[in-house]
Design an enzyme around this catalytic site. Structure first.
Site, short mmCIF file in Angstrom:
data_model
loop_
_atom_site.label_atom_id
_atom_site.label_comp_id
_atom_site.label_asym_id
_atom_site.label_seq_id
_atom_site.Cartn_x
_atom_site.Cartn_y
_atom_site.Cartn_z
N GLY A 197 0.64 -1.09 6.89
CA GLY A 197 1.55 -0.25 6.11
C GLY A 197 2.34 0.73 6.94
N SER A 198 2.91 1.70 6.26
CA SER A 198 3.86 2.61 6.88
C SER A 198 3.29 3.33 8.09
CB SER A 198 4.33 3.64 5.86
OG SER A 198 5.10 4.62 6.51
#
Lengths: 385, 127
Positions: free
Chosen positions: B59-60
């Site tokens: 993810g980010s």
């Protein structure tokens, strides 16, 4: 084992100050983690960790402390903030958030960042020649840079890009190495309906199953909206940092109606939205032009927030796009984005309609609201009249 | 066990073993260390003071600041063990001074949830 030059060793040892020592500690950690043998120069760093919602008080204090003596060595651009300072008064955001966000903005600017506050640097800046090494932390931007712009970057972390900005260097690993850019998995696109939402979900699927680099076949010709949606979906669900649009070697799997439905069921939690948001990633000039065209003679039946980079503000005013969108009831916001926006408050909003897979993921997990996911075409058909 | 040291340091504590990769941004509450992603197998558990074992981060990239926030809010894991160290986890641990090591799949699979270990992320020993 990562080999450092004498100068890099000295910096790591703190002989050029604590700021550089910290930056090199980060580069060494990610260099060791990624099995690289040296550091190489990069020309451009794009930083994430700008929105107060994402970095919190720890980030505010860290950046404030760092900016007391740190200066960026290379061109450095930054991700969106939490809101648009020009119209934040309209949204009833608490003063504490505004103060903290102002501090973050000041810290980055003090270190020499360009005040871009955009997650689409590839659309608003001159892109260096193909093959140039950059360090992009924003995941959709890293994937776009590798796959479309022909630049070379890993899917950098907030700190690794920051360390690159401070040193002008990055470990030479993974997607910086030609042989790792070759996909070892092909995803065959088998879904008929090809709009930006489908591509976003394809990206989200690809991110879950792919390694560093993935081939996508049967995707057809992607317009900019679909391409950005694919990059953003991919960046949300996994570590994959690059795609090619042709059949590659190695294993092949299908993305069919069933896989599409699984992703849709995971991300879509409501059949209705109280508010509409467009832009995660932010909408560029081309998408704003298209949107203003679609809105001719129509008006939104509910609040719709549209997120853009400030770099296109004058252009979309002069070309009349902004007026058309505002006439239709759209609210244009600069310097911020759907993703982790404090403007979506679960005490006031139960559900959000968006065409962004990335937006949907973070609206659900961070803003803790339900999401009604549908394509821009459906949003225009069903939410305007 | 043969470990690869990503961020140096020592830790002692109980293992908290996750089956799924972790998305630090959004997956873990940075104020309490509670896993609040309902889809994650550690949902409802706290990572505070644990030696957190998970395959890799996803993810980010902003997730690195979540690791820093966990440390800042005194609810960070005391160390982390991964199969593969992703850039977000490695840099988040580097700046937060949280020892991080990786190991072979065989050794990784032998780690048991709740087991108490001493991790020496300077010599590379686990006991």
């Amino acid at each position: 084992m990562l080999e450092l030059t004498k100068e890099e060793e000295d910096a790591l040892d703190g002989k050029h100050g604590e700021t550089l020592a910290l930056a090199y500690r980060v580069l060494v950690a990610i260099g060791e983690a990624s099995g690289s043998d040296k550091l190489i120069p990069i020309e451009w760093a794009h930083l994430s960790g700008v929105n107060y919602n994402t970095i919190g008080d720890a980030g505010v204090d860290f950046l404030s402390h760092l900016s007391s003596d740190a200066k960026f060595k290379v061109k450095t651009t930054v991700n969106p903030m939490g809101f648009d300072f020009d119209n934040v008064a309209k949204y009833g955001l608490d003063d504490e958030f505004i103060k903290k966000q102002a501090s973050i903005k000041k810290s980055y600017e003090k270190m020499g960042a360009i005040s871009s506050f955009s997650c689409i640097p590839y659309e608003i800046f001159n892109v260096p020649k193909r093959g140039t090494h950059v360090s992009f932390a924003e995941s959709n931007a890293a994937i776009y840079a590798n796959s479309i712009s022909g630049l070379r970057t890993n899917k950098e972390g907030a700190f690794s890009a920051l360390a690159s900005a401070l040193t002008g260097k990055s470990p030479c690993s993974d997607l910086r190495d030609e042989q790792n850019r070759k996909p070892d998995l092909t995803i065959r696109m088998k879904v008929e309906a090809k709009d930006e939402l489908t591509y976003g979900m394809l990206g989200y699927f690809a991110g879950k199953v792919a390694g560093n680099s993935v081939a996508i076949s049967g995707a057809g010709r992607l317009d900019k909206r679909s391409c950005k949606s694919l990059c953003a979906g991919m960046g949300t669900s996994g570590r994959c940092g690059m795609f090619t649009l042709e059949e590659g070697e190695g294993e092949k799997i299908d993305f069919d109606q069933k896989e599409l439905q699984n992703i849709h069921d995971e991300l879509n939690t409501s059949e209705h939205g109280d508010v509409i948001t467009l832009g995660s990633p932010q909408l560029g000039l081309e998408e704003i032009r298209d949107l203003s065209g679609m809105l001719k003679g129509r008006s939104f039946t509910k609040q719709c927030m549209i997120f853009c980079p400030r770099a296109i503000k004058d252009q979309i005013r002069n070309l009349g796009y902004a007026n058309e969108i505002e006439r239709a009831g759209g609210e244009i916001l600069y310097d911020c984005c759907t993703c982790l926006s404090p403007l979506i408050d679960k005490d006031e909003v139960d559900s959000v309609t968006t065409n962004s897979v990335k937006g949907a993921y973070y609206l659900r997990t961070s803003n803790e609201v339900d999401v009604n996911l549908k394509s821009l075409k459906r949003i225009i058909n069903e939410e305007t009249k | 066990m043969n470990v690869k040291i990503i961020v140096r340091g020592k830790a002692q504590g109980n293992l908290l073993v996750a089956k799924n990769p972790i998305n630090f941004l959004g997956g873990i509450d940075k104020k309490t260390g509670m896993v609040h992603d309902t889809k994650h197998d550690l949902f409802g558990k706290s990572v505070a003071g644990k030696i957190l074992v998970f395959p890799f981060g996803i993810g980010s990239s902003v997730g690195a600041y979540t690791i820093y926030s966990l440390k800042y809010n005194k609810c960070a894991p005391s160390a982390m063990i991964c199969q593969k160290a992703d850039l977000t986890t490695a840099s988040g641990c580097a700046i937060s001074n949280i020892p991080l090591v990786t190991m072979s799949k065989e050794d990784y699979d032998s780690l048991k949830d709740g087991q108490e270990i001493t991790l020496d992320g300077i010599t590379g020993n686990i006991s």
